[in-house]
Write a protein that holds these residues in place. Sequence first.
Motif, PDB file in Angstrom:
ATOM      1  N   ILE A  70       1.016  -1.276  -0.122  1.00 49.52           N
ATOM      2  CA  ILE A  70      -0.023   0.008  -0.030  1.00 49.52           C
ATOM      3  C   ILE A  70       0.863   1.054   0.054  1.00 49.52           C
ATOM      4  N   GLY A  71       0.199   2.322  -0.631  1.00 48.42           N
ATOM      5  CA  GLY A  71       1.267   3.540  -0.818  1.00 48.42           C
ATOM      6  C   GLY A  71       0.354   4.480  -1.326  1.00 48.42           C
ATOM      7  N   SER A  72       0.833   5.811  -1.452  1.00 48.67           N
ATOM      8  CA  SER A  72       0.121   6.865  -1.979  1.00 48.67           C
ATOM      9  C   SER A  72       0.611   7.722  -3.190  1.00 48.67           C
ATOM     10  N   ASP A  73       2.003   7.203  -3.554  1.00 46.96           N
ATOM     11  CA  ASP A  73       2.699   8.138  -4.342  1.00 46.96           C
ATOM     12  C   ASP A  73       2.460   7.440  -6.058  1.00 46.96           C
ATOM     13  N   VAL A  74       1.559   8.133  -6.398  1.00 46.89           N
ATOM     14  CA  VAL A  74       0.965   7.394  -7.898  1.00 46.89           C
ATOM     15  C   VAL A  74       2.212   7.273  -8.780  1.00 46.89           C
ATOM     16  N   LEU A  75       3.012   8.293  -8.882  1.00 49.41           N
ATOM     17  CA  LEU A  75       4.039   8.232  -9.916  1.00 49.41           C
ATOM     18  C   LEU A  75       5.041   7.014  -9.669  1.00 49.41           C
ATOM     19  N   LEU A  76       5.288   6.779  -8.547  1.00 46.19           N
ATOM     20  CA  LEU A  76       6.294   5.737  -8.249  1.00 46.19           C
ATOM     21  C   LEU A  76       5.420   4.520  -8.374  1.00 46.19           C
ATOM     22  N   LEU A  77       4.139   4.374  -8.171  1.00 51.02           N
ATOM     23  CA  LEU A  77       3.237   3.011  -8.645  1.00 51.02           C
ATOM     24  C   LEU A  77       3.535   2.993 -10.028  1.00 51.02           C
ATOM     25  N   ARG A  78       3.090   4.047 -10.804  1.00 51.05           N
ATOM     26  CA  ARG A  78       3.197   3.785 -12.254  1.00 51.05           C
ATOM     27  C   ARG A  78       4.666   3.306 -13.013  1.00 51.05           C
ATOM     28  N   GLU A  79       5.543   3.919 -12.187  1.00 51.75           N
ATOM     29  CA  GLU A  79       6.889   3.336 -12.638  1.00 51.75           C
ATOM     30  C   GLU A  79       7.319   1.848 -12.247  1.00 51.75           C
ATOM     31  N   ALA A  80       6.838   1.542 -11.194  1.00 58.10           N
ATOM     32  CA  ALA A  80       6.877   0.071 -10.789  1.00 58.10           C
ATOM     33  C   ALA A  80       5.938  -0.935 -11.732  1.00 58.10           C
ATOM     34  N   LEU A  81       4.895  -0.424 -11.935  1.00 59.60           N
ATOM     35  CA  LEU A  81       3.922  -1.014 -12.914  1.00 59.60           C
ATOM     36  C   LEU A  81       4.658  -1.376 -14.122  1.00 59.60           C
ATOM     37  N   ALA A  82       5.158  -0.252 -14.709  1.00 60.89           N
ATOM     38  CA  ALA A  82       6.149  -0.396 -15.909  1.00 60.89           C
ATOM     39  C   ALA A  82       7.480  -1.621 -15.797  1.00 60.89           C
ATOM     40  N   PHE A  83       7.928  -1.367 -14.638  1.00 66.48           N
ATOM     41  CA  PHE A  83       8.961  -2.550 -14.440  1.00 66.48           C
ATOM     42  C   PHE A  83       8.541  -3.903 -14.208  1.00 66.48           C
ATOM     43  N   LEU A  84       7.193  -3.948 -13.679  1.00 66.24           N
ATOM     44  CA  LEU A  84       6.607  -5.321 -13.589  1.00 66.24           C
ATOM     45  C   LEU A  84       6.141  -5.900 -14.858  1.00 66.24           C
ATOM     46  N   ALA A  85       5.565  -4.924 -15.645  1.00 66.18           N
ATOM     47  CA  ALA A  85       5.118  -5.500 -17.106  1.00 66.18           C
ATOM     48  C   ALA A  85       6.351  -6.032 -17.881  1.00 66.18           C
TER      49      ALA A  85
END
Length: 144
Positions: A70-85
């Motif tokens: 869980i977290g609130s930084d949407v930019l870091l989440l989007r960056e991580a989702l690209a890494f996971l992709a």
Amino acid sequence: REILLVSGSGSRSFDSLACLKALTLPAERRPAIGVAFNPFFPDRAARMRERARLRQKLNTGAVSAIWLQIGSDVLLLREALAFLAELRGVHPALRLYGSVFLPSRKLLAQLKFRPWNGVFLSAEYLSSVEVASTITCRVLDAYA
């Protein structure tokens, strides 16, 4: 049958990575195993270490799912989702699970007073239920 393998933050001699490496059950007898991944570390070096550990966990061949912290930084989440992709290109059967809070006044007050280790919520998120709800919707949009 599926389990989430979590050892928590901090270093220890037998953590989730050591457990994955020590598994001796044949693949057909072991449950599906998920591991935790935290994309919200504010420090870039800590995020890179978390990514390296995730790669090590995946390289054991025992991991079938990743549960995001869980977290609130949407930019870091989007960056991580690209890494996971990118990782899913190598591990196409990998399942991803996101996590969100359903904010309440009580929960926000609790997290302000005693933050949970490894959970990074901005001061803005913790400022009110309305703001937290808006940010939670943005997080959900990132997962969509």
